[in-house]
Enzyme design. Structure first.
Site, PDB file in Angstrom:
ATOM      1  N   ARG A  30      53.280  40.593  49.725  1.00  0.00           N
ATOM      2  CA  ARG A  30      51.815  40.557  49.813  1.00  0.00           C
ATOM      3  C   ARG A  30      51.222  39.836  48.594  1.00  0.00           C
ATOM      4  NH1 ARG A  30      47.445  41.654  46.937  1.00  0.00           N
ATOM      5  NH2 ARG A  30      48.372  43.601  46.229  1.00  0.00           N
ATOM      6  N   ASP A  31      51.242  40.482  47.449  1.00  0.00           N
ATOM      7  CA  ASP A  31      50.646  39.895  46.250  1.00  0.00           C
ATOM      8  C   ASP A  31      51.353  38.591  45.887  1.00  0.00           C
ATOM      9  OD1 ASP A  31      49.257  39.539  43.875  1.00  0.00           O
ATOM     10  OD2 ASP A  31      50.416  41.003  42.765  1.00  0.00           O
ATOM     11  N   HIS A 240      50.843  47.798  37.028  1.00  0.00           N
ATOM     12  CA  HIS A 240      51.012  46.489  37.664  1.00  0.00           C
ATOM     13  C   HIS A 240      50.767  45.430  36.585  1.00  0.00           C
ATOM     14  CE1 HIS A 240      50.437  43.911  41.439  1.00  0.00           C
ATOM     15  NE2 HIS A 240      50.107  43.087  40.457  1.00  0.00           N
ATOM     16  N   HIS A 242      51.384  41.726  34.659  1.00  0.00           N
ATOM     17  CA  HIS A 242      51.677  40.304  34.851  1.00  0.00           C
ATOM     18  C   HIS A 242      52.302  39.760  33.577  1.00  0.00           C
ATOM     19  CE1 HIS A 242      48.707  39.535  38.417  1.00  0.00           C
ATOM     20  NE2 HIS A 242      49.651  40.403  38.709  1.00  0.00           N
ATOM     21  N   CYS A 273      53.907  31.184  40.323  1.00  0.00           N
ATOM     22  CA  CYS A 273      54.488  29.843  40.344  1.00  0.00           C
ATOM     23  C   CYS A 273      54.229  29.121  39.029  1.00  0.00           C
ATOM     24  CB  CYS A 273      53.895  29.030  41.486  1.00  0.00           C
ATOM     25  SG  CYS A 273      54.507  27.352  41.514  1.00  0.00           S
ATOM     26  N   ASN A 282      53.291  37.553  38.253  1.00  0.00           N
ATOM     27  CA  ASN A 282      53.757  38.902  38.573  1.00  0.00           C
ATOM     28  C   ASN A 282      55.085  39.178  37.873  1.00  0.00           C
ATOM     29  OD1 ASN A 282      51.928  40.172  40.426  1.00  0.00           O
ATOM     30  ND2 ASN A 282      52.529  38.661  41.973  1.00  0.00           N
TER      31      ASN A 282
HETATM   32 MG    MG Z   1      49.896  40.916  40.826  1.00  0.00          MG
END
Ligand code: MG
Length: 334
Positions: A30-31, A240, A242, A273, A282
């Protein structure tokens, strides 16, 4: 110290003060994919999710029921959920997947829903777990939801209530918990207020997002302490992070030391990316698993199968995985 591990696994040297087990909330499908430029065919997504389940991941966020106009990469949400729930579908490598029970009942497949319309679409498909996506800052609430923070909470209230009435588990995401591209550093008290509000709506779990990747461990500890003082225990929290500035694992370790035992990560670092200006970075699931297994923290994940999955997906995306662990392990095999 332990004996030399088999090739491809870290040495295990436990550290004090960590949870015995971490549940990884896998967000790659998803993310990850919603932030990749390439649009992946629905059959490939289904196989990706099956491979992730076969690698031992038990919470795999599958897709988003946002309007396709906003996220064209996930416009196939209905079709994907249909493929995943169809026991006759044998998409995926036979060696990894039992066609009679493609994804076991112990594997959770939450989906993101932006509003009541999205929830209705998800409920119609028998989804058992959803997530709503809030913001700790006014600027991002305005940019992403076209609402103030309080207006967005008012929008979520009936969604969460309806989901809970249907027996559906609800996760709340909170973006911009540390820094915001328009507002700079985000005050801890502001994050605590919105966190408290999302949990008071009925969210079962709250995922604290470092959306632009600027957090450092002291900041993470300060937020978790403040949340604890406000009555938000670590048993209801996920993190979560990054890896935009290379801090995701350090921040994760700090959160583990505060008792957090649910960590979001994206297989192969999808969604980060390195060749796109919009890189969000992520945390890669493989990098997380390498650290956790090295610390003796159980995840249930087979790192070899997971890495093979990310190498396979990278081929579909036409670029190498940005995950250090994927690169190191796949290079080793060549
Ligand atoms: Mg994320």
């Amino acid at each position: 110290m332990t004996d030399q591990p088999p090739t491809g696994l870290p040495m295990t040297v436990p550290a004090d003060g960590l949870p015995a087990r971490v549940r990884i909330h896998e967000v790659g499908a998803r993310d990850g994919l919603q932030n990749e430029q390439a649009v992946v065919p629905v059959e490939v997504k289904a196989e990706f999710i099956r491979r992730l389940a076969a690698a031992g991941l038990t919470t795999i966020e599958a897709t988003s029921f946002v309007h396709p106009k906003w996220v064209p990469q996930l416009a196939d949400a209905e079709q994907l959920m249909g493929l995943l729930s169809d026991p006759a579908d044998t998409t995926g490598p036979a060696a990894l997947v039992n066609p009679a029970a493609p994804i076991g009942p112990d594997v959770r497949l939450p989906v993101l829903v932006p509003n009541e319309r999205g929830l209705d679409r998800a409920l119609a498909l028998g989804v058992r777990e959803i997530a709503v996506f809030g913001s700790a800052t006014e600027s991002f609430a305005k940019a992403n939801l076209n609402r103030t923070v309080d207006e967005s909470l008012a929008m979520f209230a009936p969604v969460v209530a309806k989901a809970k009435d249907a027996g559906v588990r609800v996760r709340g995401y909170l973006s911009m918990c540390f820094g915001d591209p328009w507002e700079g550093p985000v005050p801890v008290g502001q994050v605590v207020r919105v966190s408290r509000a999302l949990l008071d709506l009925g969210c079962d779990e709250l995922s604290l997002g470092d959306t632009i990747g600027v957090a450092t461990p002291g900041h993470v500890g300060a937020l978790l302490r403040a949340l604890g003082e406000a009555g938000v225990g670590s048993d209801r929290l996920a993190v979560h992070f990054h890896d935009t500035y290379g801090q995701a694992l350090a921040n994760t370790l700090e959160a583990l030391r505060h008792g957090v035992a649910v960590v979001d990560a994206s297989a192969g670092g999808l969604g980060g990316c390195p060749y796109a200006k919009s890189a969000t970075g992520n945390l890669a699931t493989e990098d997380l698993v390498w650290m956790l297994h090295g610390l003796g923290v159980e995840t249930g994940v087979d790192l070899g199968l997971l890495t093979a999955t990310s190498v396979w997906m990278a081929a579909h995306l036409g670029r190498p995985s940005p995950s250090r662990t994927v690169r190191a392990l796949s290079h080793k095999e060549q």
